[in-house]
Write a protein that holds these residues in place. Structure first.
Motif, short mmCIF file in Angstrom:
data_model
loop_
_atom_site.label_atom_id
_atom_site.label_comp_id
_atom_site.label_asym_id
_atom_site.label_seq_id
_atom_site.Cartn_x
_atom_site.Cartn_y
_atom_site.Cartn_z
N PRO A 10 0.84 -1.20 0.00
CA PRO A 10 0.00 0.00 0.00
C PRO A 10 0.88 1.25 0.00
CG PRO A 10 -0.39 -1.40 1.93
CD PRO A 10 0.81 -1.91 1.26
N THR A 15 -2.59 6.76 -0.30
CA THR A 15 -3.53 6.66 0.82
C THR A 15 -3.81 8.04 1.40
OG1 THR A 15 -2.62 4.49 1.31
CG2 THR A 15 -3.93 5.51 3.03
N LEU A 61 -17.46 3.62 -0.28
CA LEU A 61 -18.49 2.97 0.54
C LEU A 61 -19.32 4.07 1.19
CD1 LEU A 61 -19.55 0.31 1.93
CD2 LEU A 61 -18.01 0.87 3.82
N VAL A 63 -21.54 5.46 3.95
CA VAL A 63 -21.81 5.15 5.35
C VAL A 63 -22.79 6.20 5.89
CG1 VAL A 63 -19.64 3.95 5.77
CG2 VAL A 63 -19.73 6.42 6.09
N GLU A 68 -16.64 6.56 2.73
CA GLU A 68 -15.28 6.10 3.00
C GLU A 68 -14.69 5.66 1.67
OE1 GLU A 68 -15.46 3.08 6.02
OE2 GLU A 68 -16.03 4.52 7.57
N TYR A 70 -11.61 3.83 -0.57
CA TYR A 70 -10.54 2.84 -0.51
C TYR A 70 -9.97 2.61 -1.90
CZ TYR A 70 -12.64 1.79 4.01
OH TYR A 70 -13.13 1.90 5.28
N HIS A 71 -8.71 2.16 -1.93
CA HIS A 71 -8.10 1.79 -3.21
C HIS A 71 -8.42 0.36 -3.59
CE1 HIS A 71 -5.92 5.29 -4.31
NE2 HIS A 71 -5.25 5.36 -3.19
N ARG A 72 -8.75 -0.45 -2.60
CA ARG A 72 -9.05 -1.86 -2.89
C ARG A 72 -10.33 -2.26 -2.16
NH1 ARG A 72 -3.16 -3.98 -2.25
NH2 ARG A 72 -2.21 -1.94 -2.31
N ASP A 74 -12.62 -6.15 -1.74
CA ASP A 74 -12.94 -7.50 -2.19
C ASP A 74 -14.44 -7.68 -2.34
OD1 ASP A 74 -10.27 -7.84 -1.93
OD2 ASP A 74 -10.39 -9.77 -0.92
N ALA A 75 -15.19 -6.67 -1.94
CA ALA A 75 -16.65 -6.77 -2.02
C ALA A 75 -17.13 -6.46 -3.44
CB ALA A 75 -17.28 -5.79 -1.03
N ARG B 52 -5.72 2.66 7.65
CA ARG B 52 -6.45 2.58 6.36
C ARG B 52 -5.82 1.52 5.48
NH1 ARG B 52 -9.52 7.54 4.85
NH2 ARG B 52 -9.72 6.62 2.82
N MET B 53 -4.47 1.53 5.45
CA MET B 53 -3.78 0.53 4.61
C MET B 53 -4.08 -0.88 5.12
SD MET B 53 -0.07 2.22 4.26
CE MET B 53 0.22 3.77 3.50
N ILE B 55 -6.79 -1.86 6.61
CA ILE B 55 -8.16 -2.20 6.21
C ILE B 55 -8.18 -2.64 4.74
CG2 ILE B 55 -10.45 -1.21 5.79
CD1 ILE B 55 -9.77 0.67 8.25
N GLU B 56 -7.41 -1.93 3.90
CA GLU B 56 -7.42 -2.27 2.47
C GLU B 56 -6.85 -3.65 2.22
OE1 GLU B 56 -5.96 0.81 -0.03
OE2 GLU B 56 -7.64 2.11 0.49
N ILE B 60 -11.95 -7.43 3.57
CA ILE B 60 -13.25 -7.66 4.23
C ILE B 60 -14.39 -7.52 3.24
CG2 ILE B 60 -14.76 -6.88 6.11
CD1 ILE B 60 -12.10 -7.87 7.11
N ARG B 61 -15.32 -8.43 3.35
CA ARG B 61 -16.53 -8.38 2.49
C ARG B 61 -17.77 -8.42 3.38
NH1 ARG B 61 -13.89 -12.22 -1.02
NH2 ARG B 61 -15.17 -13.92 -0.23
N LYS B 79 -14.66 0.85 11.33
CA LYS B 79 -14.55 0.70 9.87
C LYS B 79 -15.00 -0.70 9.45
CE LYS B 79 -12.20 4.62 8.93
NZ LYS B 79 -12.68 5.65 8.02
N ARG B 82 -18.71 -1.27 9.28
CA ARG B 82 -19.37 -0.75 8.09
C ARG B 82 -19.11 -1.64 6.88
NH1 ARG B 82 -17.86 5.53 9.46
NH2 ARG B 82 -19.67 5.88 10.77
N LEU B 83 -17.92 -2.24 6.84
CA LEU B 83 -17.59 -3.08 5.69
C LEU B 83 -18.30 -4.43 5.72
CD1 LEU B 83 -13.76 -2.29 5.51
CD2 LEU B 83 -15.42 -1.79 3.73
#
Lengths: 223, 250
Positions: A10, A15, A61, A63, A68, A70-72, A74-75, B52-53, B55-56, B60-61, B79, B82-83
């Motif tokens: 990362p 970020t 995302l 909320v 929020e 993010y760069h990645r 999986d959802a 944050r990094m 979390i990335e 998480i799904r 966080k 919410r994810l």
């Protein structure tokens, strides 16, 4: 997301940039409670924005108290938009593009209604500069600054719009420096056709190679 | 050697094995109320980016079950809540009651109580069933655990097959000038800030010392391998001042 992607380290700078954008959006939303409430109705939804050049993905995302980024992720995103930065900006931020200006298609998959709602929100977001500045400057000065900021941004938006139109007219029609949307579309089609031809040719070569190596091994076996 | 004669480190001090837990608990009880403010000050806000990094890389799904171990004031758990969405679950766990109380309040205030649980646990012997979690994170917590090997084995046990552990922790700077500057900053400034903000210089002296006593990047990766984690790797952040280790259970 592939395992290779997941193993990329990362980046602190990217970020930081993303955190800054997130903070700016959420600050703007806090100053416009009506928009924030409308956005909160979609809490839990995920938007994916995929920029083709440079390759970059941003996941937003929604909320209850903002977004929020993010760069990645999986959802699975509820809606994904993919395109070059200019086209994405014109789609998401409602930048004006003239028919003559180069603009390629943006791929949209998923919940288009959600995307339209987000576009609408971005268009109508009214940043209350007074509310943001009041803790620092006091209410009277904050109101003055808010009024001035609105005038300044209104003027800047109009000026930018006029400039874009004039520039588009000049670049697209008068100078002939850039091709029109139709030309770009046709060029893209030609490139796609050429790519498919090359793929077909490659497949034929592979088939011929396989056939040849088969014949050679059969020949060797009979020798 | 039995537990009564074994010693371990508490910062630069050698203390009886079973005393470290109490001493660490004392540190965190002392700073719990201003823990986040102090984190912002001593890291100059960078701990938020590092999290944050984390979390990335957690992958998480919605629907996932996540354990945020040593989760303290709950910034990661919020966080994650919410994810994972309505169908998932997050457990905020910490051995320290004072930190957990702050974390529980923050989760509640952030509207995350519907899919989060709070548990006071010892990381060395987690009270969860085998194969319970899709992901476990421990941010700036492993350093304070007395028996790190036991903790890693315990985490592996409660991870689901395919699940991952992320360890965010202070580590060893990879460049000498940076290491020197960091040494001056952490030993010179942190205790003074601790004195100023929470009237406790000793806790931040312990923090600086405990970081020096913590295993470096390769050693920790080896410990994760030894515990049974697969595909372990680490990412240096801020020039190695902090490292994020990741390992999977297969």
């Amino acid at each position: 997301m592939s395992l290779k992607d997941q193993s990329r380290s990362p980046g602190l700078l990217s970020t930081t940039a993303l955190a800054t954008v997130e903070r700016a959006i959420n600050t703007a939303l806090r100053s416009d409670p009506a928009s924030a409430d409308r956005l909160a109705l979609h809490a839990g939804r995920l938007l994916a924005i995929e920029v083709t050049l440079p390759p970059l993905a941003i996941y937003a995302l929604i909320v209850e108290d903002g977004v929020e980024l993010y760069h990645r992720s999986d959802a699975n995103a509820d809606v994904t938009v993919k395109g070059n930065p200019m086209d994405l900006a014109s789609l998401l931020l409602n930048w004006n593009t003239r028919p003559g200006v180069i603009g390629g298609p943006v791929d949209i998959s998923g919940n288009r209604e959600l995307l339209q709602e987000m576009q609408q929100l971005a268009r109508e977001l009214q940043i209350d500069w007074g509310a943001i500045l009041e803790p620092v400057t006091g209410s009277e000065l904050a109101q003055q600054l808010d009024y001035s900021a609105r005038r300044l941004f209104g003027w800047a938006r109009q000026a930018a719009g006029r400039l874009t139109e004039q520039l588009a007219d000049y670049v697209g029609n008068e100078s002939g420096l850039t091709p029109g949307r139709r030309d770009v579309y046709e060029f893209g089609q030609d490139v796609d056709e050429l790519r498919m031809d090359v793929d077909r040719l490659d497949a034929r070569i592979q088939r011929l190679r396989t056939a040849r190596s088969g014949n050679t091994s059969n020949g060797s076996a009979t020798d | 050697m039995n537990d009564e004669t074994k010693v371990t480190h508490f910062g630069y001090q050698q203390v009886p094995w079973q005393e470290k837990q109490q001493k660490v608990a004392g540190v965190f009880r002392s700073v719990a109320g201003k823990y986040d403010v102090m984190n912002d000050l001593i890291s100059m806000g960078s701990h938020r980016l590092l999290k944050r990094m984390t979390i990335e890389l957690a992958g998480i799904r919605p629907g996932h079950k996540v354990l945020d171990l040593a989760g303290g004031t709950g910034d990661l758990a919020i966080k994650f809540s919410r994810l994972v969405g309505e169908t998932g679950q997050v457990v905020l766990a910490d051995i320290n009651d004072a930190m957990l109380a702050v974390g529980r309040d923050r989760l509640f205030d952030a509207g995350c109580s519907h899919n989060t649980q709070v548990a006071q646990v010892n990381g060395e012997c987690l009270p969860f069933e085998d194969n319970s979690f899709h992901c476990i994170t421990i941010a700036f917590g492993l350093r304070n655990i007395t028996d790190k090997d036991a903790a890693l084995r315990s985490m592996l046990r409660v991870l689901k097959p395919g699940g991952r552990l992320l360890v965010l922790e202070f580590s060893t700077p990879v460049h000498k000038p940076l290491a020197k500057a960091y040494e001056l900053y952490s030993f010179g400034v942190w205790p003074k800030l601790g004195k100023l903000i929470v009237n406790d210089a000793d806790s931040y002296q312990y923090l600086a010392e405990s970081i020096r006593m913590h295993p470096d990047q390769d050693t920790l990766q080896g410990m994760m391998d030894q515990a049974g984690f697969a595909r372990t790797e680490y990412f240096n952040m801020l020039g190695g001042i902090v490292a994020l280790h990741r390992g999977f259970k297969f």
